[in-house]
Design a protein around this motif. Structure first.
Motif, PDB file in Angstrom:
ATOM      1  N   ILE A  42      11.039  77.687  22.762  1.00  0.00           N
ATOM      2  CA  ILE A  42       9.662  77.556  22.088  1.00  0.00           C
ATOM      3  C   ILE A  42       8.960  78.748  22.478  1.00  0.00           C
ATOM      4  O   ILE A  42       8.445  79.376  21.643  1.00  0.00           O
ATOM      5  CB  ILE A  42       8.985  76.136  22.817  1.00  0.00           C
ATOM      6  N   GLU A  43       9.077  79.461  23.675  1.00  0.00           N
ATOM      7  CA  GLU A  43       8.486  80.676  24.018  1.00  0.00           C
ATOM      8  C   GLU A  43       8.910  81.679  23.088  1.00  0.00           C
ATOM      9  O   GLU A  43       8.109  82.656  22.662  1.00  0.00           O
ATOM     10  CB  GLU A  43       8.521  80.854  25.621  1.00  0.00           C
ATOM     11  N   ARG A  44      10.199  81.952  23.073  1.00  0.00           N
ATOM     12  CA  ARG A  44      10.834  82.851  22.449  1.00  0.00           C
ATOM     13  C   ARG A  44      10.644  83.079  20.942  1.00  0.00           C
ATOM     14  O   ARG A  44      10.484  84.090  20.236  1.00  0.00           O
ATOM     15  CB  ARG A  44      12.371  83.014  22.561  1.00  0.00           C
ATOM     16  N   ASP A  45      10.850  81.804  20.367  1.00  0.00           N
ATOM     17  CA  ASP A  45      10.595  81.526  19.010  1.00  0.00           C
ATOM     18  C   ASP A  45       9.833  80.536  18.762  1.00  0.00           C
ATOM     19  O   ASP A  45      10.461  79.310  18.320  1.00  0.00           O
ATOM     20  CB  ASP A  45      11.944  81.594  18.320  1.00  0.00           C
ATOM     21  N   PRO A  46       8.656  80.293  18.637  1.00  0.00           N
ATOM     22  CA  PRO A  46       7.833  79.381  18.327  1.00  0.00           C
ATOM     23  C   PRO A  46       7.840  78.537  17.245  1.00  0.00           C
ATOM     24  O   PRO A  46       7.572  77.464  17.428  1.00  0.00           O
ATOM     25  CB  PRO A  46       6.374  79.860  18.728  1.00  0.00           C
ATOM     26  N   GLU A  47       8.372  78.837  16.206  1.00  0.00           N
ATOM     27  CA  GLU A  47       8.536  78.350  14.825  1.00  0.00           C
ATOM     28  C   GLU A  47      10.058  77.903  14.755  1.00  0.00           C
ATOM     29  O   GLU A  47      10.410  77.155  13.814  1.00  0.00           O
ATOM     30  CB  GLU A  47       8.108  78.918  13.759  1.00  0.00           C
ATOM     31  N   ALA A  48      10.771  77.822  15.852  1.00  0.00           N
ATOM     32  CA  ALA A  48      12.447  77.469  15.558  1.00  0.00           C
ATOM     33  C   ALA A  48      12.544  76.120  15.815  1.00  0.00           C
ATOM     34  O   ALA A  48      13.274  75.544  14.877  1.00  0.00           O
ATOM     35  CB  ALA A  48      13.311  78.347  16.598  1.00  0.00           C
ATOM     36  N   GLY A  68      17.492  87.809  13.042  1.00  0.00           N
ATOM     37  CA  GLY A  68      17.248  88.897  12.237  1.00  0.00           C
ATOM     38  C   GLY A  68      18.592  89.100  11.384  1.00  0.00           C
ATOM     39  O   GLY A  68      18.429  89.891  10.571  1.00  0.00           O
ATOM     40  N   TRP A  69      19.570  88.546  11.531  1.00  0.00           N
ATOM     41  CA  TRP A  69      20.998  88.682  11.194  1.00  0.00           C
ATOM     42  C   TRP A  69      21.227  87.443  10.411  1.00  0.00           C
ATOM     43  O   TRP A  69      21.740  87.546   9.026  1.00  0.00           O
ATOM     44  CB  TRP A  69      21.994  89.480  12.013  1.00  0.00           C
ATOM     45  N   ARG A  70      21.261  86.250  11.141  1.00  0.00           N
ATOM     46  CA  ARG A  70      21.956  84.843  10.874  1.00  0.00           C
ATOM     47  C   ARG A  70      21.104  83.954  10.879  1.00  0.00           C
ATOM     48  O   ARG A  70      20.030  84.059  12.037  1.00  0.00           O
ATOM     49  CB  ARG A  70      23.187  84.846  11.218  1.00  0.00           C
ATOM     50  N   CYS A  71      21.151  83.033  10.219  1.00  0.00           N
ATOM     51  CA  CYS A  71      20.201  81.585  10.165  1.00  0.00           C
ATOM     52  C   CYS A  71      21.133  80.633  10.841  1.00  0.00           C
ATOM     53  O   CYS A  71      22.203  80.272  10.338  1.00  0.00           O
ATOM     54  CB  CYS A  71      19.621  81.425   8.877  1.00  0.00           C
ATOM     55  N   ALA A  94      12.773  72.131   5.518  1.00  0.00           N
ATOM     56  CA  ALA A  94      11.558  72.896   6.257  1.00  0.00           C
ATOM     57  C   ALA A  94      12.478  74.070   6.859  1.00  0.00           C
ATOM     58  O   ALA A  94      11.855  75.423   7.042  1.00  0.00           O
ATOM     59  CB  ALA A  94      10.891  72.353   7.312  1.00  0.00           C
ATOM     60  N   ALA A  95      13.625  73.831   7.405  1.00  0.00           N
ATOM     61  CA  ALA A  95      14.292  75.013   8.033  1.00  0.00           C
ATOM     62  C   ALA A  95      14.665  76.155   6.979  1.00  0.00           C
ATOM     63  O   ALA A  95      14.615  77.316   7.292  1.00  0.00           O
ATOM     64  CB  ALA A  95      15.479  74.425   8.866  1.00  0.00           C
ATOM     65  N   LEU A 100      14.248  81.480   4.345  1.00  0.00           N
ATOM     66  CA  LEU A 100      14.019  82.280   3.213  1.00  0.00           C
ATOM     67  C   LEU A 100      12.609  83.245   3.623  1.00  0.00           C
ATOM     68  O   LEU A 100      12.742  84.218   3.033  1.00  0.00           O
ATOM     69  CB  LEU A 100      13.987  81.269   2.067  1.00  0.00           C
ATOM     70  N   GLU A 101      11.605  82.519   4.287  1.00  0.00           N
ATOM     71  CA  GLU A 101      10.803  83.653   4.437  1.00  0.00           C
ATOM     72  C   GLU A 101      10.760  84.637   5.462  1.00  0.00           C
ATOM     73  O   GLU A 101      10.179  85.881   5.438  1.00  0.00           O
ATOM     74  CB  GLU A 101       9.425  82.394   4.989  1.00  0.00           C
ATOM     75  N   LEU A 102      11.883  84.442   6.509  1.00  0.00           N
ATOM     76  CA  LEU A 102      12.124  85.413   7.140  1.00  0.00           C
ATOM     77  C   LEU A 102      13.198  86.477   6.654  1.00  0.00           C
ATOM     78  O   LEU A 102      13.625  87.418   7.468  1.00  0.00           O
ATOM     79  CB  LEU A 102      12.681  84.805   8.485  1.00  0.00           C
ATOM     80  N   GLY A 103      13.744  86.263   5.324  1.00  0.00           N
ATOM     81  CA  GLY A 103      14.600  87.134   4.816  1.00  0.00           C
ATOM     82  C   GLY A 103      16.102  86.684   5.074  1.00  0.00           C
ATOM     83  O   GLY A 103      17.073  87.500   4.736  1.00  0.00           O
ATOM     84  N   GLY A 104      16.253  85.546   5.417  1.00  0.00           N
ATOM     85  CA  GLY A 104      17.669  85.024   5.751  1.00  0.00           C
ATOM     86  C   GLY A 104      18.437  85.037   4.390  1.00  0.00           C
ATOM     87  O   GLY A 104      17.841  84.830   3.319  1.00  0.00           O
ATOM     88  N   ARG A 105      19.673  85.053   4.451  1.00  0.00           N
ATOM     89  CA  ARG A 105      20.656  84.982   3.351  1.00  0.00           C
ATOM     90  C   ARG A 105      21.704  83.894   3.334  1.00  0.00           C
ATOM     91  O   ARG A 105      22.062  83.480   2.315  1.00  0.00           O
ATOM     92  CB  ARG A 105      21.404  86.434   3.098  1.00  0.00           C
ATOM     93  N   ARG A 106      21.979  83.392   4.511  1.00  0.00           N
ATOM     94  CA  ARG A 106      23.079  82.205   4.698  1.00  0.00           C
ATOM     95  C   ARG A 106      22.672  81.493   5.848  1.00  0.00           C
ATOM     96  O   ARG A 106      22.429  82.196   6.805  1.00  0.00           O
ATOM     97  CB  ARG A 106      24.292  82.769   4.593  1.00  0.00           C
ATOM     98  N   ALA A 107      22.789  80.105   5.694  1.00  0.00           N
ATOM     99  CA  ALA A 107      22.490  79.294   7.058  1.00  0.00           C
ATOM    100  C   ALA A 107      23.796  78.836   7.598  1.00  0.00           C
ATOM    101  O   ALA A 107      24.686  78.419   6.814  1.00  0.00           O
ATOM    102  CB  ALA A 107      21.373  78.210   6.738  1.00  0.00           C
ATOM    103  N   ASP A 108      24.202  78.725   8.631  1.00  0.00           N
ATOM    104  CA  ASP A 108      25.231  77.678   9.274  1.00  0.00           C
ATOM    105  C   ASP A 108      24.603  77.072  10.214  1.00  0.00           C
ATOM    106  O   ASP A 108      23.890  76.949  10.904  1.00  0.00           O
ATOM    107  CB  ASP A 108      26.158  79.042   9.998  1.00  0.00           C
ATOM    108  N   ALA A 109      25.547  75.907  10.459  1.00  0.00           N
ATOM    109  CA  ALA A 109      25.223  74.758  11.192  1.00  0.00           C
ATOM    110  C   ALA A 109      26.291  74.200  12.265  1.00  0.00           C
ATOM    111  O   ALA A 109      27.369  74.521  12.126  1.00  0.00           O
ATOM    112  CB  ALA A 109      24.787  73.793  10.533  1.00  0.00           C
ATOM    113  N   MET A 110      25.890  74.193  13.546  1.00  0.00           N
ATOM    114  CA  MET A 110      26.719  73.741  14.698  1.00  0.00           C
ATOM    115  C   MET A 110      26.830  72.139  14.492  1.00  0.00           C
ATOM    116  O   MET A 110      25.699  71.572  14.594  1.00  0.00           O
ATOM    117  CB  MET A 110      26.171  74.112  16.021  1.00  0.00           C
TER     118      MET A 110
END
Length: 142
Positions: A42-48, A68-71, A94-95, A100-110
């Motif tokens: 939460i501290e490092r990336d409050p919107e994650a 900055g590289w991958r979602c 929402a994710a 998209l707002e951050l400029g991401g191009r592809r999302a991956d999921a664990m």
């Protein structure tokens, strides 16, 4: 039922509730499932860390991390009593908007291989297992 569910970003005071929720609703456990780990996220990336709520009750979570590289998507969890009611869809929408707002191009999921219930959720949202890649891990010394 989606109209009664709202999605918001987590705040530092949410960490304990999130950890309790994951014990009930999440599959598996992460090495970061403690107050320090959630607090640092939460501290490092409050919107994650996105939380789905109904009348102030936590009913779902997802971590939508962008380096900055991958979602990356982690800890998609929905309360057992609220599954198959669109909560996961709201969280993933929402994710994906965030990415998209951050400029991401592809999302991956664990996603755990053994968590077959989750496979249907991810597949319904257009995610596909990528068999040509494998995850390599190394625990770091504490």
């Amino acid at each position: 039922m989606n109209d009664e569910v709202s999605v918001r970003t987590a705040e530092p005071g949410d960490a304990e509730a999130v950890l309790r929720f994951w014990k009930e609703a999440a599959e598996g456990e992460s090495v970061s499932d403690d107050l320090d780990g959630v607090g640092r996220l939460i501290e490092r990336d409050p919107e994650a860390l996105l939380l789905a709520e109904t009348d102030g009750e936590l009913v779902g979570t997802v971590i939508a991390g962008f380096d900055g590289w991958r979602c990356h998507l982690y800890r998609l969890a929905v309360s057992p009593s609220r599954r198959r009611q669109g909560v996961a869809t709201l969280l993933l929408e929402a994710a994906e908007r965030r990415f998209l707002e951050l400029g991401g191009r592809r999302a991956d999921a664990m996603v755990l291989h053994r968590n077959e219930k989750a496979h249907g959720v991810w597949g319904a949202r257009g995610y596909r297992r990528q068999d040509e890649w494998g995850r390599w891990v190394k625990p770091l010394p504490r």
